[in-house]
Enzyme design. Structure first.
Site, short mmCIF file in Angstrom:
data_model
loop_
_atom_site.label_atom_id
_atom_site.label_comp_id
_atom_site.label_asym_id
_atom_site.label_seq_id
_atom_site.Cartn_x
_atom_site.Cartn_y
_atom_site.Cartn_z
N CYS A 88 -19.52 20.83 16.60
CA CYS A 88 -19.76 20.97 18.05
C CYS A 88 -18.45 21.07 18.80
O CYS A 88 -17.45 20.46 18.43
CB CYS A 88 -20.55 19.78 18.57
SG CYS A 88 -22.22 19.70 17.88
N CYS A 168 -23.43 24.08 19.37
CA CYS A 168 -23.72 22.86 20.12
C CYS A 168 -22.52 22.47 20.98
O CYS A 168 -21.38 22.75 20.66
CB CYS A 168 -24.10 21.74 19.17
SG CYS A 168 -23.07 21.63 17.69
#
Ligand SMILES: *[C@@H]1O[C@H](CO)[C@@H](O)[C@H](O)[C@H]1NC(C)=O
Ligand SMILES: *[C@@H]1O[C@H](CO)[C@@H](O)[C@H](O)[C@H]1NC(C)=O
Length: 254
Positions: A88, A168
């Site tokens: 992420c 993400c």
């Protein structure tokens, strides 16, 4: 001529022959797989065999213009079981900036599809099968735009979709500010990746618009980027920064 003078070139030729001898597709992919897993501290030999089998079944014995993207679902599933989670806030997409983005990503710790096992395995490769044959081929295969459902294009579509769906946190895309349409609706980025972003896990997309010296394009002046904003919808925050090519060396965009 001394004996040495004769033997040395022969030995050299043999060594060069071994180095330059074209590996088969299977050897090449298994070697990449093992290299990758080793580098990331993941076990094992067995997985690379499994990955090769799932890859192969996507296109062998098929007409090379009749391999749809979902033929690779089993490969993508197998790879996702073997390799690590998405990273992420460091994921980086690209369009028309392949060389620049990989240099930049490496230097500045971003990760592109080609840095993950799935993309790494097949980066720069061409492959196809033939109906009625168990063989795999690396020459005489349809090129990217010869037909829609060719093995290489279908792979990258499905791999890109999976990569985008896993994005993400804050994600990035490197676009080329020196061309007319940095955000091209026909690109894989626009036609596949943006459509698969998931706003329940992804927060924002930041465009790094790479410009050359003397370019006058700005984030605001570029029409194509307005379409990107529209395509992202209201659930994903959009940001854009112009990055002069010379600045890519510095990781300063952070
Ligand atoms: C693909 O080609 C590029 C440019 O030649 C190279 O830097 C990269 O390492 C290659 N990828 C793999 C996985 O070998
Ligand atoms: C988006 O991510 C959430 C959370 O991981 C997941 O439950 C959902 O299925 C994803 N949506 C799509 C369309 O994949």
């Amino acid at each position: 001529m001394s004996e040495c003078g004769f033997i040395a070139p022969v030995i050299l030729a043999v060594i060069l022959g071994l180095i330059l001898w074209p590996d088969s597709l299977q050897e090449k992919i298994k070697k990449r797989c093992e290299t990758y897993l080793e580098k990331h501290g993941l076990p094992s030999q067995n997985d690379c065999e499994k990955i090769w089998d799932s890859f192969r079944q996507a296109f062998v014995e098929k007409d090379p213009c009749e391999v749809p993207p979902d033929a690779y679902d089993s490969l993508i599933h197998t790879v996702s079981q073997v390799s690590q989670e998405p990273t992420c806030n460091r994921m980086m997409f690209w369009s028309k900036t392949k060389e620049k983005v990989h240099e930049f990503a490496k230097k500045c710790s971003y990760v592109t599809l080609e840095d993950f096992l799935l993309g790494f395995l097949l980066d720069n490769l061409t492959w196809c099968g033939k109906s009625g044959s168990q063989e795999t081929f690396t020459t005489g295969c349809p090129s990217w735009s010869d037909c829609v459902n060719n093995p290489v294009r279908s792979f990258w579509i499905q791999a890109s979709a999976a990569f985008a769906a896993s994005a993400c946190g804050d994600a990035f895309v490197m676009l080329d500010g020196a061309i007319d349409m940095p955000y091209n609706p026909d690109s894989t980025f626009a036609s596949v990746e943006v459509k698969h972003f998931n706003s329940s896990i992804m927060k924002s997309l930041t465009v790094l618009l790479v410009t050359k010296e003397g370019d006058t394009k700005t984030c605001e002046s570029d029409e194509s980027l307005k379409h990107l904003q529209t395509d992202l919808g209201s659930n994903l925050k959009y940001q854009c920064k112009v990055v002069p090519q010379s600045q890519l060396q510095t990781c300063i965009v952070d």
